[in-house]
Design an enzyme around this catalytic site. Structure first.
Site, PDB file in Angstrom:
ATOM      1  NE  ARG A   1      -3.433  -2.787   0.315  1.00 38.45           N
ATOM      2  CZ  ARG A   1      -3.978  -3.506   1.289  1.00 38.45           C
ATOM      3  NH1 ARG A   1      -3.326  -3.680   2.447  1.00 38.45           N
ATOM      4  NH2 ARG A   1      -5.145  -4.077   1.118  1.00 38.45           N
TER       5      ARG A   1
ATOM      6  CG  ASP B   1      -3.198  -5.585  -1.425  1.00 36.96           C
ATOM      7  OD1 ASP B   1      -4.307  -5.332  -1.943  1.00 36.96           O
ATOM      8  OD2 ASP B   1      -3.076  -6.171  -0.337  1.00 36.96           O
TER       9      ASP B   1
ATOM     10  CG  HIS C   1      -6.344  -7.994  -1.584  1.00 37.51           C
ATOM     11  ND1 HIS C   1      -6.572  -6.682  -1.203  1.00 37.51           N
ATOM     12  CD2 HIS C   1      -7.066  -8.765  -0.735  1.00 37.51           C
ATOM     13  CE1 HIS C   1      -7.398  -6.669  -0.155  1.00 37.51           C
ATOM     14  NE2 HIS C   1      -7.724  -7.920   0.139  1.00 37.51           N
TER      15      HIS C   1
ATOM     16  CG  ASP D   1      -7.071 -11.450   2.199  1.00 36.71           C
ATOM     17  OD1 ASP D   1      -6.275 -11.746   1.280  1.00 36.71           O
ATOM     18  OD2 ASP D   1      -7.098 -10.331   2.741  1.00 36.71           O
ATOM     19  CD  GLU D   2     -10.347  -8.007   3.009  1.00 32.89           C
ATOM     20  OE1 GLU D   2     -10.939  -7.436   3.940  1.00 32.89           O
ATOM     21  OE2 GLU D   2      -9.309  -7.539   2.493  1.00 32.89           O
TER      22      GLU D   2
ATOM     23  CD1 TRP E   1      -7.913 -12.956   7.801  1.00 31.76           C
ATOM     24  CD2 TRP E   1      -8.711 -10.939   8.307  1.00 31.76           C
ATOM     25  NE1 TRP E   1      -8.878 -12.662   6.870  1.00 31.76           N
ATOM     26  CE2 TRP E   1      -9.387 -11.411   7.155  1.00 31.76           C
ATOM     27  CE3 TRP E   1      -9.054  -9.678   8.799  1.00 31.76           C
ATOM     28  CZ2 TRP E   1     -10.384 -10.677   6.505  1.00 31.76           C
ATOM     29  CZ3 TRP E   1     -10.039  -8.939   8.157  1.00 31.76           C
ATOM     30  CH2 TRP E   1     -10.688  -9.445   7.026  1.00 31.76           C
TER      31      TRP E   1
ATOM     32  CE1 TYR F   1      -5.253  -8.075  11.317  1.00 33.19           C
ATOM     33  CE2 TYR F   1      -6.371  -6.497   9.894  1.00 33.19           C
ATOM     34  CZ  TYR F   1      -5.896  -7.774  10.127  1.00 33.19           C
ATOM     35  OH  TYR F   1      -6.069  -8.755   9.181  1.00 33.19           O
TER      36      TYR F   1
ATOM     37  CG  ASP G   1      -4.522  -1.178  10.389  1.00 34.79           C
ATOM     38  OD1 ASP G   1      -4.273  -2.183  11.081  1.00 34.79           O
ATOM     39  OD2 ASP G   1      -5.479  -1.116   9.609  1.00 34.79           O
TER      40      ASP G   1
ATOM     41  CD1 TRP H   1      -3.620  -4.866   8.401  1.00 37.06           C
ATOM     42  CD2 TRP H   1      -2.854  -5.293   6.347  1.00 37.06           C
ATOM     43  NE1 TRP H   1      -3.700  -6.227   8.207  1.00 37.06           N
ATOM     44  CE2 TRP H   1      -3.238  -6.517   6.954  1.00 37.06           C
ATOM     45  CE3 TRP H   1      -2.344  -5.317   5.053  1.00 37.06           C
ATOM     46  CZ2 TRP H   1      -3.126  -7.745   6.302  1.00 37.06           C
ATOM     47  CZ3 TRP H   1      -2.223  -6.541   4.409  1.00 37.06           C
ATOM     48  CH2 TRP H   1      -2.618  -7.731   5.022  1.00 37.06           C
TER      49      TRP H   1
ATOM     50  CD  GLU I   1      -4.917  -0.527   3.934  1.00 40.89           C
ATOM     51  OE1 GLU I   1      -5.611  -1.499   3.588  1.00 40.89           O
ATOM     52  OE2 GLU I   1      -4.232  -0.525   4.979  1.00 40.89           O
TER      53      GLU I   1
END
Length: 563
Positions: free
Chosen positions: A164, A193, A264, A336-337, A403, A428, A430, A478, A480
């Site tokens: 990121r 990502d 991702h 994931d995701e 997670w 996490y 962040d 993370w 971002e």
């Protein structure tokens, strides 16, 4: 040869006087007497201690200005050795450190245990030992001490997201040093990502030529109206990766790479449009994503995509060799995701579902992951992925990074899979550290220093027979909303120190943990972080220059859910 009980006039201690972090398992100390290092202090290194000797002489030599010349064992020496008795009693990562008036004797159960003991030795010398040059008038005194110590968990990790926001190589090497100082031993390296591809793949040069740069970047959470209108990116060459892996190995840290599939993946699709669902979207118009969140542009479930990523992994397996180091055989595949909208609309994806006799898109994702599970296993590696990979079944050797809460870890352990616990509700980093309005770019749940200190990695209710499947735990960073290394420092520290103690020390159950004692030890540890140049969050709140007024985050009210 000395023993922990040779230190006379001692008191039982928890490392509080010296501010030791992580807290050692057993410690006795005489705070009134010292062994003082001077120009004649030597280093005696036994067989198998070369890595720790190099590190100790280079690091302490720079901080103290002392020659620390190599010499046979004798009085006035720092004596390093491996000891089968320590191996038997404390394991390969355990150590015994005894400081008497005649010098310091450091015995490791293995090379890693010796190295962790050297980290404790450095802490005992005081915060100035964490500097790169000597301070005028400094005295280098070790209190007469006896320590026996060994880690609770084998996997003590930090996940660093460089996709990121890219962290240049020197920053990664710095974080390896910070990890070593806290006795952490796994760097989970999140290399790809939607927002960037960070590792050179020679057969696919556009992955970095195109996929490592985005034209602009959202400043703050995706709800923010602010943009940084300049290109952002960068990547590591293959020699950079080799250097990072070797630098980590010298510090007994394993680097576990992550290449995220099948979601991702927009940066890869931007570089090679044929990887995407071309019958649904014009992938030639896609660029590296400049926003946060989860992109809907995912990999197409085709044989060509599988062959492409096999080529990627073939190069990466050479860069991250499966040697004798713990966990070096692991490869993180993400999983994931992965939004399914494009697969639902894709004739190609639907044909593959029918061909394989799958029930739908969820099973298609499982098929994709299982392909690489089998591929890695055939090459002597072990797949690890986020807990979504449980859906659909895994090969026997695959491991799970839990997670989304405790549930994934519990299910994986009960199914016979090894687990790394990293629930977002607890570790996490962040997520914001305080509910105050001056917290910079407040994201997610409030996770204070005390919250992290009270985190318990073993899932509640997990049967004793399955607990050995919990390899350990890691904190996830993370990036971002971390636009530069200073922001990474702020979000990561001091909470990583609390996490390191959770991962290393055999602490009481959460409600009984002595957080007040930990805070007192942190008084000394903040001075170490200052000496290392870490821009941590002060206990009283952010400095003015650490705030980000007017930059929207994503505050979530109420306690974090347990899923």
């Amino acid at each position: 040869m000395t023993d922990v009980n040779d230190v006379t006039q001692v008191t039982e201690a928890t490392g509080e006087a010296a501010g030791l972090i992580p807290r050692p398992g057993r410690m006795t100390t005489d705070e009134e007497r010292f062994f003082e290092l001077g120009p004649d202090t030597t280093v005696s290194a036994g067989e198998g201690t070369a890595r720790t000797e190099r590190w100790l002489r280079a690091t302490l030599g720079a901080a103290t200005g002392l020659p620390l010349a190599p010499a046979p064992a004798g009085d006035g020496a720092l004596r390093l050795r491996l000891d089968e008795a320590v191996t038997r009693d404390l394991g390969a990562e355990g150590y015994r450190l005894t400081v008497t008036a005649r010098g310091a004797d450091l015995a490791g159960g293995g090379p890693a245990g010796l190295f962790w003991g050297a980290q404790t030795l450095r802490q005992l010398l005081g915060p100035a030992a964490f500097r790169r040059a000597p301070l005028p008038g400094a005295r280098w005194r070790l209190p007469l001490t006896g320590i026996e110590d060994t880690p609770r968990f084998r996997w003590r990790g930090l996940m660093l997201d460089v996709a990121r926001h890219f962290m240049p190589k020197d920053g990664v090497l710095r974080y390896l040093d910070l990890m070593a100082a806290h006795k952490l031993n796994v760097l989970h390296f999140h290399l790809t990502d939607d927002q960037g591809w960070r590792v050179e793949i020679k057969r696919y040069p556009k992955l970095t030529g195109t996929g490592s740069w985005r034209p602009r970047t959202k400043f703050g959470h995706r709800a923010s109206p602010l943009w940084e209108d300049k290109p952002h990116g960068g990547h590591y060459t293959q020699d950079d990766i080799r250097e990072i892996v070797a630098y980590a190995a010298e510090r007994h840290i394993t680097v576990v790479p992550e290449v995220d599939v099948p979601g991702h993946s927009q940066a890869a699709i931007a570089a090679y449009p044929e990887l995407g669902n071309t019958d649904v979207v014009d992938t030639t118009a896609l660029g590296v994503w400049d926003d946060w969140g989860v992109s809907r542009n995912v990999l197409a479930p085709t044989d060509a995509t599988l062959r492409f990523y096999e080529g990627v992994l073939e190069e990466l397996l050479e860069l991250f060799p499966a040697d004798a180091a713990p966990f070096s055989g692991f490869f993180h595949i993400g999983g994931d995701e992965c939004p399914k909208e494009q697969w639902r609309a894709s004739v190609t994806a639907q044909a593959r579902i029918k061909e394989l006799g799958l029930a739908g898109e969820e099973e298609l994702q499982s098929w994709f992951i299982r392909h690489f599970d089998t591929w890695l296993t055939a090459r002597g590696r072990r797949l690890i992925g986020w807990d979504e990979i449980l859906e659909g079944g895994l090969a026997e050797g695959a491991a799970v990074a839990s997670w989304r809460g405790y549930a994934g870890g519990t299910a994986a352990a009960r199914a016979g899979h090894d687990v790394v616990m990293c629930p977002e509700q607890h570790v996490y980093l962040d997520h914001r550290q305080d509910a105050g309005a001056d917290e910079p770019v407040p994201i997610g749940f409030v996770r204070t220093l005390e919250d992290v200190y009270r985190f318990e990695p073993v899932p509640p209710g997990l049967e004793a027979a399955h607990v050995p499947h919990v390899l350990g735990t890691q904190a996830n960073v993370w990036t971002e909303v971390m636009e530069n290394p200073a922001r990474v420092d702020y979000q990561t520290f001091p909470r990583l120190a609390a996490f390191a103690e959770v991962a290393w020390s055999d602490l009481p159950p959460s409600p009984e943990r002595d957080f007040a004692g930990f805070e007192r030890r942190m008084t000394a540890h903040y001075r170490r972080l200052d000496a290392l140049g870490v821009g941590y969050r002060p206990p009283a709140g952010p400095h003015p220059w650490q705030r980000r007024p007017g930059v929207l985050g994503r505050p979530i009210d109420g306690p974090p859910p347990v899923r």
